[in-house]
Design a protein around this motif. Structure first.
Motif, PDB file in Angstrom:
ATOM      1  N   UNK A 138       0.779  -1.242   0.000  1.00  0.00           N
ATOM      2  CA  UNK A 138       0.000   0.000   0.000  1.00  0.00           C
ATOM      3  C   UNK A 138       0.808   1.288   0.000  1.00  0.00           C
ATOM      4  N   UNK A 139       2.046   1.290   0.460  1.00  0.00           N
ATOM      5  CA  UNK A 139       2.782   2.558   0.494  1.00  0.00           C
ATOM      6  C   UNK A 139       3.497   2.771  -0.831  1.00  0.00           C
ATOM      7  N   UNK A 140       3.293   3.947  -1.380  1.00  0.00           N
ATOM      8  CA  UNK A 140       3.892   4.277  -2.669  1.00  0.00           C
ATOM      9  C   UNK A 140       4.862   5.457  -2.572  1.00  0.00           C
ATOM     10  N   UNK A 141       4.799   6.216  -1.472  1.00  0.00           N
ATOM     11  CA  UNK A 141       5.684   7.367  -1.329  1.00  0.00           C
ATOM     12  C   UNK A 141       6.434   7.285  -0.003  1.00  0.00           C
ATOM     13  N   UNK A 142       7.573   7.953   0.044  1.00  0.00           N
ATOM     14  CA  UNK A 142       8.340   7.988   1.285  1.00  0.00           C
ATOM     15  C   UNK A 142       7.547   8.654   2.405  1.00  0.00           C
ATOM     16  N   UNK A 143       6.781   9.683   2.083  1.00  0.00           N
ATOM     17  CA  UNK A 143       6.002  10.363   3.124  1.00  0.00           C
ATOM     18  C   UNK A 143       4.983   9.420   3.753  1.00  0.00           C
ATOM     19  N   UNK A 144       4.368   8.551   2.960  1.00  0.00           N
ATOM     20  CA  UNK A 144       3.431   7.576   3.521  1.00  0.00           C
ATOM     21  C   UNK A 144       4.138   6.647   4.506  1.00  0.00           C
ATOM     22  N   UNK A 145       5.345   6.224   4.166  1.00  0.00           N
ATOM     23  CA  UNK A 145       6.107   5.349   5.067  1.00  0.00           C
ATOM     24  C   UNK A 145       6.448   6.101   6.348  1.00  0.00           C
ATOM     25  N   UNK A 146       6.907   7.323   6.220  1.00  0.00           N
ATOM     26  CA  UNK A 146       7.257   8.131   7.390  1.00  0.00           C
ATOM     27  C   UNK A 146       6.041   8.310   8.287  1.00  0.00           C
ATOM     28  N   UNK A 147       4.892   8.589   7.701  1.00  0.00           N
ATOM     29  CA  UNK A 147       3.659   8.756   8.486  1.00  0.00           C
ATOM     30  C   UNK A 147       3.299   7.464   9.224  1.00  0.00           C
ATOM     31  N   UNK A 148       3.481   6.328   8.569  1.00  0.00           N
ATOM     32  CA  UNK A 148       3.188   5.020   9.157  1.00  0.00           C
ATOM     33  C   UNK A 148       4.098   4.752  10.352  1.00  0.00           C
ATOM     34  N   UNK A 149       5.386   5.061  10.208  1.00  0.00           N
ATOM     35  CA  UNK A 149       6.341   4.844  11.298  1.00  0.00           C
ATOM     36  C   UNK A 149       6.060   5.819  12.437  1.00  0.00           C
ATOM     37  N   UNK A 150       5.714   7.052  12.107  1.00  0.00           N
ATOM     38  CA  UNK A 150       5.379   8.037  13.142  1.00  0.00           C
ATOM     39  C   UNK A 150       4.138   7.585  13.935  1.00  0.00           C
ATOM     40  N   UNK A 151       3.160   6.998  13.244  1.00  0.00           N
ATOM     41  CA  UNK A 151       1.977   6.486  13.939  1.00  0.00           C
ATOM     42  C   UNK A 151       2.378   5.436  14.973  1.00  0.00           C
ATOM     43  N   UNK A 152       3.251   4.520  14.574  1.00  0.00           N
ATOM     44  CA  UNK A 152       3.730   3.511  15.517  1.00  0.00           C
ATOM     45  C   UNK A 152       4.470   4.179  16.680  1.00  0.00           C
ATOM     46  N   UNK A 153       5.379   5.073  16.365  1.00  0.00           N
ATOM     47  CA  UNK A 153       6.184   5.731  17.404  1.00  0.00           C
ATOM     48  C   UNK A 153       5.321   6.525  18.372  1.00  0.00           C
ATOM     49  N   UNK A 154       4.273   7.136  17.876  1.00  0.00           N
ATOM     50  CA  UNK A 154       3.373   7.913  18.738  1.00  0.00           C
ATOM     51  C   UNK A 154       2.570   7.025  19.688  1.00  0.00           C
ATOM     52  N   UNK A 155       2.520   5.723  19.381  1.00  0.00           N
ATOM     53  CA  UNK A 155       1.677   4.815  20.158  1.00  0.00           C
ATOM     54  C   UNK A 155       2.451   3.750  20.922  1.00  0.00           C
ATOM     55  N   UNK A 156       3.755   3.925  21.048  1.00  0.00           N
ATOM     56  CA  UNK A 156       4.557   2.996  21.844  1.00  0.00           C
ATOM     57  C   UNK A 156       5.713   3.748  22.493  1.00  0.00           C
ATOM     58  N   UNK A 157       6.166   3.230  23.592  1.00  0.00           N
ATOM     59  CA  UNK A 157       7.361   3.761  24.243  1.00  0.00           C
ATOM     60  C   UNK A 157       8.605   2.965  23.857  1.00  0.00           C
ATOM     61  N   UNK A 158       8.415   1.870  23.143  1.00  0.00           N
ATOM     62  CA  UNK A 158       9.536   1.003  22.797  1.00  0.00           C
ATOM     63  C   UNK A 158      10.431   1.616  21.725  1.00  0.00           C
ATOM     64  N   UNK A 159      11.692   1.208  21.744  1.00  0.00           N
ATOM     65  CA  UNK A 159      12.632   1.545  20.683  1.00  0.00           C
ATOM     66  C   UNK A 159      12.168   0.863  19.400  1.00  0.00           C
ATOM     67  N   UNK A 160      12.367   1.542  18.278  1.00  0.00           N
ATOM     68  CA  UNK A 160      11.923   1.042  16.978  1.00  0.00           C
ATOM     69  C   UNK A 160      13.111   1.006  16.031  1.00  0.00           C
ATOM     70  N   UNK A 161      13.244  -0.113  15.320  1.00  0.00           N
ATOM     71  CA  UNK A 161      14.210  -0.235  14.226  1.00  0.00           C
ATOM     72  C   UNK A 161      13.401  -0.305  12.933  1.00  0.00           C
ATOM     73  N   UNK A 162      13.827   0.443  11.925  1.00  0.00           N
ATOM     74  CA  UNK A 162      13.154   0.417  10.631  1.00  0.00           C
ATOM     75  C   UNK A 162      13.883  -0.533   9.692  1.00  0.00           C
TER      76      UNK A 162
END
Length: 192
Positions: free
Chosen positions: A123-147
């Motif tokens: 579903x992701x076609x642009x870098x901004x969509x990916x960034x938004x998806x990762x930001x959504x995860x980061x906003x909803x967890x306190x855990x460290x995230x690796x991309x």
């Protein structure tokens, strides 16, 4: 639960994401059920070899072929076997943002230290969509995230896109697996 806050995730990662981490496979019984004893046995063996941590339901753990219930069962087994004494990471990528967040909450509640996430394949076609998806995860967890940057997810982020992802406070690193030597070098030079 990890012993760090969201704002301390990068410091935690610098201290704990060292040495060799392993990708746990998800073993199955002949009846196509998650093989709990096989997974526990594999973990005991891998830990005895001196690995510093392990991740489950990553690519080799076949996250893409597991049901939600199977993924959560693997999280339960891995967390129990690690016993809070061995750092563990859970792959939470999903095409559904709601499912990704549910898996992340479950991993966090189950005692995981780290999340791995890649773009929601297809579903992701642009870098901004990916960034938004990762930001959504980061906003909803306190855990460290690796991309996880790999063509198998349908989009490969540029070094500049990866830099933007790494600006998200609890994103602590990138697995650059694009199979593109120039991109890998550029990413390393830009991000460290």
């Amino acid at each position: 639960m990890p012993e760090y806050t969201k704002s301390e995730a990068l410091d935690w990662a610098r201290e704990n994401l060292r040495g060799q981490w392993t990708t746990l496979i998800t073993p199955f019984t002949p009846d196509d059920e998650v093989d709990e004893e096989g997974l526990r046995s594999n973990m005991r063996h891998i830990r005895a070899l001196g690995t510093h941590g392990g991740g489950c339901t990553w690519g080799m753990g076949e996250f893409w072929s597991l049901t939600r219930e199977e993924r959560m069962r693997v999280y339960d087994i891995v967390s129990d076997e690690a016993g809070g004494e061995w750092p563990i990471g859970a792959h939470v990528t999903h095409t559904s943002a709601k499912e990704m967040l549910a898996l992340a909450r479950y991993a966090e509640d189950t005692g995981f230290d780290l999340l791995i996430v890649a773009p929601p394949y297809i579903v992701t076609k642009t870098e901004q969509q990916v960034i938004d998806y990762i930001r959504l995860l980061a906003d909803n967890t306190s855990l460290a995230i690796m991309f996880y940057n790999s063509p198998q997810f349908g989009i490969v982020m540029s070094a500049q896109g990866l830099e933007r992802i790494c600006e998200i406070p609890n994103v602590v690193g990138v697995k650059e697996a694009s199979f593109n030597q120039e991109l890998s070098i550029e990413t390393h030079l830009l991000l460290g």
